[in-house]
Scaffold this motif. Structure first.
Motif, mmCIF file in Angstrom:
data_model
loop_
_atom_site.group_PDB
_atom_site.id
_atom_site.type_symbol
_atom_site.label_atom_id
_atom_site.label_comp_id
_atom_site.label_asym_id
_atom_site.label_seq_id
_atom_site.Cartn_x
_atom_site.Cartn_y
_atom_site.Cartn_z
ATOM 1 N N ALA A 1 10.245 0.873 -4.454
ATOM 2 C CA ALA A 1 9.015 1.520 -4.922
ATOM 3 C C ALA A 1 9.356 2.934 -5.369
ATOM 4 O O ALA A 1 9.494 3.835 -4.537
ATOM 5 N N PRO A 2 9.534 3.167 -6.659
ATOM 6 C CA PRO A 2 9.962 4.491 -7.135
ATOM 7 C C PRO A 2 9.046 5.626 -6.697
ATOM 8 O O PRO A 2 9.529 6.715 -6.382
ATOM 9 N N ALA A 3 7.741 5.388 -6.641
ATOM 10 C CA ALA A 3 6.821 6.450 -6.237
ATOM 11 C C ALA A 3 7.107 6.906 -4.809
ATOM 12 O O ALA A 3 7.069 8.100 -4.497
ATOM 13 N N VAL A 4 7.419 5.946 -3.931
ATOM 14 C CA VAL A 4 7.720 6.281 -2.536
ATOM 15 C C VAL A 4 9.056 7.019 -2.453
ATOM 16 O O VAL A 4 9.176 8.018 -1.742
ATOM 17 N N SER A 5 10.062 6.545 -3.170
ATOM 18 C CA SER A 5 11.372 7.206 -3.147
ATOM 19 C C SER A 5 11.285 8.628 -3.689
ATOM 20 O O SER A 5 11.882 9.560 -3.122
ATOM 21 N N ILE A 6 10.550 8.811 -4.765
ATOM 22 C CA ILE A 6 10.412 10.141 -5.348
ATOM 23 C C ILE A 6 9.716 11.088 -4.387
ATOM 24 O O ILE A 6 10.131 12.237 -4.201
ATOM 25 N N ARG A 7 8.663 10.602 -3.746
ATOM 26 C CA ARG A 7 7.951 11.469 -2.799
ATOM 27 C C ARG A 7 8.827 11.810 -1.600
ATOM 28 O O ARG A 7 8.811 12.936 -1.100
ATOM 29 N N ASP B 1 0.850 -1.193 0.000
ATOM 30 C CA ASP B 1 0.000 0.000 0.000
ATOM 31 C C ASP B 1 0.885 1.243 0.000
ATOM 32 O O ASP B 1 1.084 1.875 1.040
ATOM 33 N N PRO B 2 1.439 1.625 -1.154
ATOM 34 C CA PRO B 2 2.341 2.783 -1.186
ATOM 35 C C PRO B 2 1.638 4.101 -0.867
ATOM 36 O O PRO B 2 2.280 5.054 -0.449
ATOM 37 N N PHE B 3 0.324 4.174 -1.081
ATOM 38 C CA PHE B 3 -0.393 5.418 -0.802
ATOM 39 C C PHE B 3 -0.359 5.761 0.689
ATOM 40 O O PHE B 3 -0.186 6.917 1.074
ATOM 41 N N THR B 4 -0.514 4.737 1.546
ATOM 42 C CA THR B 4 -0.407 4.973 2.987
ATOM 43 C C THR B 4 1.016 5.378 3.358
ATOM 44 O O THR B 4 1.222 6.258 4.198
ATOM 45 N N ALA B 5 2.009 4.742 2.719
ATOM 46 C CA ALA B 5 3.399 5.115 2.989
ATOM 47 C C ALA B 5 3.659 6.571 2.610
ATOM 48 O O ALA B 5 4.361 7.299 3.326
#
Length: 426
Positions: A363-369, A302-306
């Motif tokens: 998870a690239p989306a998490v790293s970018i954020r 669940d990357p959105f919660t992260a």
């Protein structure tokens, strides 16, 4: 004294405390209603809405209210606890702690239990037939009917309230509020005119006497005022080697005293079996980080919660923009009397992002954020040392993310976000 207040606050937060108080109040109210019904003269001119039925009707009403309130309350809370236990596997044990410490949930349970206790206590006073002269506690039966309506209202409230409490965003917001409160309590506004005494050097502590821990457990609270008063009374200087949140191992050194070690240090330290957020800032961080790392586990994914958690950590970093981290030095009449171990900005950021980086590198989306949050924090923070801490974490994240990312566009995005952090840090 601080330890006693801490214990009382801990007890008042227990799930059973408020229901117990409400139950005792219900028993006292039942006794008062019985007295009003038996005391001659109190029934003269009684209101028309007061229950006016007989013995059999009173018994039936009180028995029905007592059985239904405890039955519905027990069933609803049992099912709720089971649902929360399942949800806690995803969001962490903090969800259950939020449930038990929530005043709305405590009041709801208190309404059901106090209604049961009130009705059962009132039922014992109803007499008639072979038991002697008939007696009906009219006030009690009327109030039992009112409490039954309160149980219905409490049930409706509870179902809506507990449904929203399982929502992940609400849990994250509660933890973020705890973190923000802990940070504001632990830090203070920067005062350029404030004169802070430096702690004594290493040579000063070379002749110190050492205090060892008597038992194992987490250091939950330090009575700083009490330790300063003790040091003034005995003419000593005390240094704590542990801070709230540290685990005290039996016979390990926890404090030092110069020229002697005064008695009474250990009594001003509160030790327990679990960490608390009273003075332990990193505990509040760890609880929020736990939600983020669980969200990044393969079973949850669940990357959105992260990302929600990362945003809250960025909020915390920006909150510290103009706030001074405590030095741990406490003085009296211009003399250093206590040097307490404290958290620092670097340790706080390590607790926030180390595990998030390790679990989210793939998870690239998490790293970018996370890199975007670092860039914002680097622009907000004024202290060069704090910007250096943020830059160090951004570089570690860039290295881990590039090693786990194959897509060329994702790698370019990561590099671009990392350069933005370096430019923001100057």
């Amino acid at each position: 004294m601080a330890g006693l207040r801490f214990r009382l606050r801990q007890i008042s937060r227990r799930f059973w405390f408020l229901p117990a108080v409400m139950t005792l109040a219900a028993l006292a109210l039942a006794q008062l209603g019985t007295w009003l019904s038996t005391n001659p003269g109190t029934n003269d001119g009684a209101p028309t809405w007061l229950y006016g039925g007989g013995v059999d009707g009173s018994r039936s009403i009180l028995a029905a209210v007592a059985s239904s309130s405890i039955g519905v309350g027990g069933t609803v809370f049992s099912i709720t606890i089971a649902a929360l236990s399942y949800a806690a596997g995803t969001m962490g044990p903090r969800l259950l702690q939020n449930f038990t410490e929530d005043r709305g949930n405590q009041v709801t349970l208190g309404v059901f239990i106090s209604t049961f206790a009130f009705s059962l206590y009132s039922l014992r006073t109803v007499t008639g037939g072979d038991e002697g002269d008939p007696f009906v506690p009219h006030y009690n039966v009327t109030l039992a009917l009112i409490l039954a309506l309160c149980c219905i209202a409490a049930l409706v409230f509870f179902l809506g309230h507990v449904t929203s409490s399982i929502n992940t965003t609400r849990v994250v917001n509660l933890l973020a509020a705890d973190l923000r409160s802990s940070l504001l309590t632990a830090t203070e506004q920067t005062d350029p005119e404030q004169d802070v005494l430096p702690p004594p050097g290493a040579e000063f502590w070379a002749r110190a006497e050492t205090l060892s821990a008597k038992k194992g457990g987490y250091l939950q609270l330090v009575d700083h005022e009490g330790l300063v008063d003790l040091a003034v009374e005995t003419g000593t200087v005390i240094r704590l080697l542990v801070r709230p949140g540290d685990y005290l191992y039996p016979n390990s050194p926890i404090a030092e005293g110069v020229p002697t070690l005064p008695d009474g240090i250990y009594s001003r330290l509160t030790v327990g079996t679990s960490r608390t957020r009273e003075q332990d800032v990193e505990h509040a961080v760890r609880l929020l980080a736990e939600v983020g790392t669980r969200a990044l586990s393969p079973s949850t994914n669940d990357p959105f919660t992260a990302i929600d958690v990362i945003d809250r950590f960025g909020d915390a970093l920006c909150t510290l923009e103009d706030r001074e981290w405590p030095t741990g030095v406490h003085s009296s009449d211009g003399e250093v009397r206590l040097v307490a171990a404290t958290s620092d900005f670097g340790g706080l950021v390590d607790t926030m992002f180390d595990q998030m980086r390790q679990f989210g590198a793939g998870a690239p989306a998490v790293s970018i954020r996370m890199l975007e949050v670092f860039a914002v924090a680097a622009r907000v923070l004024d202290d060069p040392g704090r910007r250096a801490v943020v830059t160090r974490h951004a570089t570690k994240l860039r290295d881990d993310a590039l090693g786990a990312t194959r897509n060329a566009d994702d790698r370019v995005a990561i590099e671009r976000r990392h350069r933005a952090v370096l430019e923001a840090a100057g």
